[in-house]
Structure formats: structure tokens, C-alpha cells
Design a protein around this motif. Structure first.
Motif, PDB file in Angstrom:
ATOM      1  N   ALA A 174       0.808  -1.317   0.076  1.00  0.00           N
ATOM      2  CA  ALA A 174      -0.218   0.030  -0.032  1.00  0.00           C
ATOM      3  C   ALA A 174       0.925   1.228  -0.005  1.00  0.00           C
ATOM      4  O   ALA A 174       0.703   2.269  -0.793  1.00  0.00           O
ATOM      5  N   LEU A 185       3.927   1.418  -1.086  1.00  0.00           N
ATOM      6  CA  LEU A 185       4.572   1.489  -2.657  1.00  0.00           C
ATOM      7  C   LEU A 185       3.776   1.683  -3.691  1.00  0.00           C
ATOM      8  O   LEU A 185       4.140   2.091  -4.508  1.00  0.00           O
ATOM      9  N   GLY A 186       2.341   1.652  -3.399  1.00  0.00           N
ATOM     10  CA  GLY A 186       1.331   1.748  -4.432  1.00  0.00           C
ATOM     11  C   GLY A 186       1.358   0.594  -5.487  1.00  0.00           C
ATOM     12  O   GLY A 186       1.253   0.950  -6.324  1.00  0.00           O
ATOM     13  N   ARG A 187       1.658  -0.612  -4.937  1.00  0.00           N
ATOM     14  CA  ARG A 187       1.630  -1.780  -5.800  1.00  0.00           C
ATOM     15  C   ARG A 187       0.545  -2.718  -5.392  1.00  0.00           C
ATOM     16  O   ARG A 187       0.202  -2.501  -4.368  1.00  0.00           O
ATOM     17  N   THR A 188       0.432  -3.669  -6.355  1.00  0.00           N
ATOM     18  CA  THR A 188      -0.805  -4.768  -6.157  1.00  0.00           C
ATOM     19  C   THR A 188      -0.147  -6.037  -5.457  1.00  0.00           C
ATOM     20  O   THR A 188       1.037  -6.051  -5.807  1.00  0.00           O
TER      21      THR A 188
END
Length: 124
Positions: A52, A54-57
Motif C-alpha cells: 500500500a 509503495l502503491g503496488r498490487t
């Protein structure tokens, strides 16, 4: 938590019988070693928080592990790599299995993912 004589499975069974499983997460970590965390907190909790930030899935993440306490992490990542000397349940749950830790398994796993060149094997 470690016990000098009880196996991890026996320690979890005794803690569960004593009522601790109702409010603690008890997970096999290694022989005679159990991870004890607040209910709902495990290695996947940290992975989700990090992703979250890092803005990654989760599909973009790779988890490496060797013991049952790594299974929640495997379940929340797009790919999972078991160490060759890992617990059978971890090897069964993994996307693939790499070499043992002593045989540069982490580097070999990264190479299998195409993230680094294949490491040279150490002479025996």
C-alpha cells in the motif's frame, strides 16, 4: 515462542487447548518454535501494508519462504517461491521451488523470475 521439549505442533495444540487460539494467531515457524501474534496479524499483514505504501498490487509481489508461517504471505502475493529445504506444506503452496538456502536458493529464485542473471553454482 520456543519450548525445550514440545514440537511446534504439540505446543500449538497445548496453547489452543488452553484457549489462546481464540485471541492469538499461533503459527508453526520452525521445529519447537511458534510465531505468536495478535489475532489477524501475520507476515501477510506486513506485505499488504508495504504494498500500500509503495502503491503496488499483491499480484506484483513475490514472496520467498521455507516454513508454514510464510503461507499467509504466499497467499497474498502474485508469486511465491519455496526454498528447496522448506517445509512440505510450503513447497506444495509455492508457485515454484528453488534450491536450498545453502545452495544460493534465493539468488536462484530471483534468476528464475528473470530479475537477475543465473548465479554460478558454488564448487562442492
Amino acid at each position: 515462542m520456543r519450548h525445550p521439549t514440545l514440537s511446534s505442533d504439540d505446543l500449538i495444540a497445548q496453547l489452543t487447548a488452553a484457549g489462546f487460539a481464540g485471541w492469538l494467531n499461533l503459527t508453526y515457524s520452525a521445529e519447537r518454535l511458534v510465531d505468536v501474534n495478535p489475532l489477524g496479524v501475520d507476515k501477510a499483514t506486513g506485505i499488504r501494508r508495504g504494498l500500500a505504501v509503495l502503491g503496488r498490487t499483491p499480484q506484483e509481489a513475490v514472496a520467498f519462504g521455507d516454513m508454514p508461517n510464510d503461507l499467509p504471505m504466499f497467499a497474498c502475493c502474485g508469486r511465491s517461491v519455496a526454498m528447496g529445504n522448506g517445509h512440505p506444506s510450503v513447497r506444495a503452496a509455492a508457485t515454484f521451488t528453488t534450491r536450498t538456502a545453502a545452495d544460493d536458493g534465493f539468488a536462484h529464485g530471483l534468476a528464475l523470475l528473470g530479475l537477475i542473471p543465473e548465479p554460478r553454482r558454488r564448487p562442492a
